[in-house]
Each structure stands twice: as C-alpha cells, then as structure tokens.
Design a protein around this motif. Sequence first.
Motif, short mmCIF file in Angstrom:
data_model
loop_
_atom_site.label_atom_id
_atom_site.label_comp_id
_atom_site.label_asym_id
_atom_site.label_seq_id
_atom_site.Cartn_x
_atom_site.Cartn_y
_atom_site.Cartn_z
N GLY A 191 0.66 2.25 -2.44
CA GLY A 191 -0.47 2.89 -1.77
C GLY A 191 -1.72 2.01 -1.82
O GLY A 191 -2.61 2.13 -0.99
N ARG A 192 -1.79 1.15 -2.81
CA ARG A 192 -2.94 0.24 -2.94
C ARG A 192 -2.64 -1.12 -2.32
O ARG A 192 -3.35 -2.10 -2.56
N GLY A 193 -1.52 -1.20 -1.63
CA GLY A 193 -1.19 -2.44 -0.93
C GLY A 193 -0.51 -3.48 -1.80
O GLY A 193 -0.45 -4.66 -1.45
N VAL A 194 -0.01 -3.10 -2.97
CA VAL A 194 0.68 -4.06 -3.85
C VAL A 194 2.15 -3.65 -3.98
O VAL A 194 2.45 -2.56 -4.44
N GLU A 195 3.05 -4.50 -3.55
CA GLU A 195 4.49 -4.22 -3.66
C GLU A 195 4.99 -4.81 -4.97
O GLU A 195 5.10 -6.03 -5.11
#
Length: 377
Positions: free
Chosen positions: A203-207
């Motif tokens: 959700g924070r753009g970190v995979e």
Amino acid sequence: MTTQRIRSFLAERRPEGPCLVIDLDVVRDNYRTFRKAMPDTAIFYAVKANPAPEVLELLASMGSSFDCASVPEIEMALAAGAPPARISYGNTIKKERDIARAFALGVRLFAVDAYEEVEKLGRAAPGARVFCRILCDGAGADWPLSRKFGCEPAMAVSVLEYARHHGLTPYGISFHVGSQQTDPDAWDSALASAAAIFGEMAGRGVELGMVNLGGGFPARYLNDVPAAREYGQAISGALRRHFGNRIPETIMEPGRGLVGAAGTIKAEIVLVSRKSDTDQARWVYLDIGKFGGLAETMEEAIRYPLLTEKDADPHAPCIVAGPTCDSADVLYERTPYALPITLTAGDEILIDGTGAYTTTYSTVAFNGFSPLATYVI
Ligand SMILES: Cc1ncc(COP(=O)(O)O)c(C=O)c1O
C-alpha cells in the motif's frame, strides 16, 4: 543417535578428556532431508550452532547459504567456500564498523529490528537489502528466544519504510519461533503477521520479496520430534493460507536441526556420592558441565540422552553435575535423571545429540579446564 562411525572412532582413537565427535554423514543426510521437505526454501545454515570448518565446508559444497551473527562467522563462511551472495548478516545487534567490514567483504543482506540499526546500515552498507525481524513469543519451544530480538509488526512497517529513506532496499520479514520448536504449526501466526506487513508495505508502494522462516527445527533428544516433512507441510500450508497465490521467496536458518543429532560428547564420571548416609539421590559428577559446553542445560531446558555401558543394570534417580567449583554447574537436579546404580568414577558416558550449541558455549579455561575438543569424522 550415536552412530556406529562415532563409536568406532572413539574405540580406536580413545581421545583423552571430554570431546565432541561430529559425524558428517548425519549433517549431509539432514541437509538433504531439509532440501526435500522444503524444496522452495533456501537454506541459510545458522553458523552459531556449530562453526567447525569441516561442517561449513560440507554445507558450502552442497549449496547451502549461511546465517552469520558476527564478522568472524562471516569470515569462516567465506573461508569454507561460500560466496558473499550466499551470506546473511542475521544479527540485529551490530557495531557500525562490523557492518562496514561485512559490506567490504561483499555481504549485501542484513537483519534489522530498530531505527538506529537502519541508520548504521544506511551509512555503512548503502543499497543493501534489509529484512526486519518481528517479535515471536516462542510458545512450544524448549529454548525460546524471548523479547530480546524483533519488534512489533506495526513497527516493522515503519522500520522498513525508514530503511527505504536511508537508501537501503526493504526486502522482507524474519522471525524465529524459538529453538527446539516441537510444534510445526508454530510458524502460522508469524506468517500471518508477515503477510499483513507485505500488504501494508505494498500500500505504501514497496514490494517486499522475502520471508525468512528462521530456525527452530528440532533435534531428537529423549523424545521423538516431528519429521522435517511435517514442518514443510505445515509451513507451506500457512504460506498458502496467508499469502494466497503470491507466495514470496522464503529462506530458513536451521542450526540445531542440521547438526544437533550429528554429534556425541564422550565424557567420564569423576565422582558418584551422596550428601548423607540416608540420601536417596546420588550425585553423579561428570568431567563436563555447563561451562564445558552443556550451557543449554540451563533451567534444564535441553535434556540430553545419557548412555553408558551399564545401561542394562537397574536405574535410580541421580543429580547430574559438572566438575567446576561453581554451584551453578549442575545439569539436572529439579528433574533428577535415572542412571544405572552401578556407575562409578572412571566410567565413560556418552552425551547424545550434542552437535549443536556445545563447542561454542564452552569456556576458554574456567577452573583450568580446556575448551571442548571437537573431532569431525
Ligand atoms: C537469527 C537466528 N537464526 C537461526 C538460529 C538457529 O536456530 P535453531 O538452532 O533453532 O535452528 C538462531 C539461533 O539462535 C538465530 O538466532
């Protein structure tokens, strides 16, 4: 179990003093068993369990990676032939200059559980991959690892975010369900937390890419333990339950489960005595104790099989103690140990399942006793 190879070695060589004998065939078999039980999970052997060069060389040649707790352990893994890409600096407590040294040696994978550790890594290991360790209560483990390591899952999200802001690569989550974990389902709730953190980070753009399943896989001591296959099934079930069809890369860090059963300590009885003429329990003093390598008898947590040549004789409860002038050097007293009533000073005693967490726990010269000698066969 004490293997025939170990028995033959002891019979032929008759080494003086207490010593540990490691049978590499058992380490090889255990490694293959883990590979088969968890084929999609990379093995990072926990060097702290037994850093004998022969053990590290064998595992490196079989393709193992290594979980190291310090720069000397990293150097030992490298010397055994492991490339730096197969080494993880898994200790959450590191000096910044040790991080820099590991980075200079080529290590690019590090554990964290705190903001300050991230700051050190940002300065000393720019760009490195980091995984955040989360707390685990260790229920079901004979040797729990307590609140000393890991942070609450909610904080792990912030720590990994902080890592990104410090030029590091947030890579995954780790945990340790406690050593000698006899419940294969113990991984379930930690994997649920890991999956929730993966979702929050996405959700924070970190995979995030990796879950480190830690150690905990047991060795057989006095009681049977579930087979590696049962752990593999329980863990892959939990991964599917919590990650659905987006199962991450997984690594594991077995220590005890790989080398515990591969070793036997040969020791000797120094004294058998009673505290009064009517004392029911005998005291059996060995030439090895808590300070000679049997530190895991603390709180009587690990109960090793004790074997003697008189095992066919009648048994009676004994208090088992070590040879040093320290009253903490008692192995089993709360739960006395049934041993043959015929035992006397000079008898040999084999302490089974002692391949893990023994040599490295042995003191340098407490009371003048030498560190525990190791023979690897
Ligand atoms: C970070 C880490 N990984 C792995 C292990 C190995 O655990 P076990 O011997 O239970 O497999 C330990 C043991 O203390 C550890 O601290």
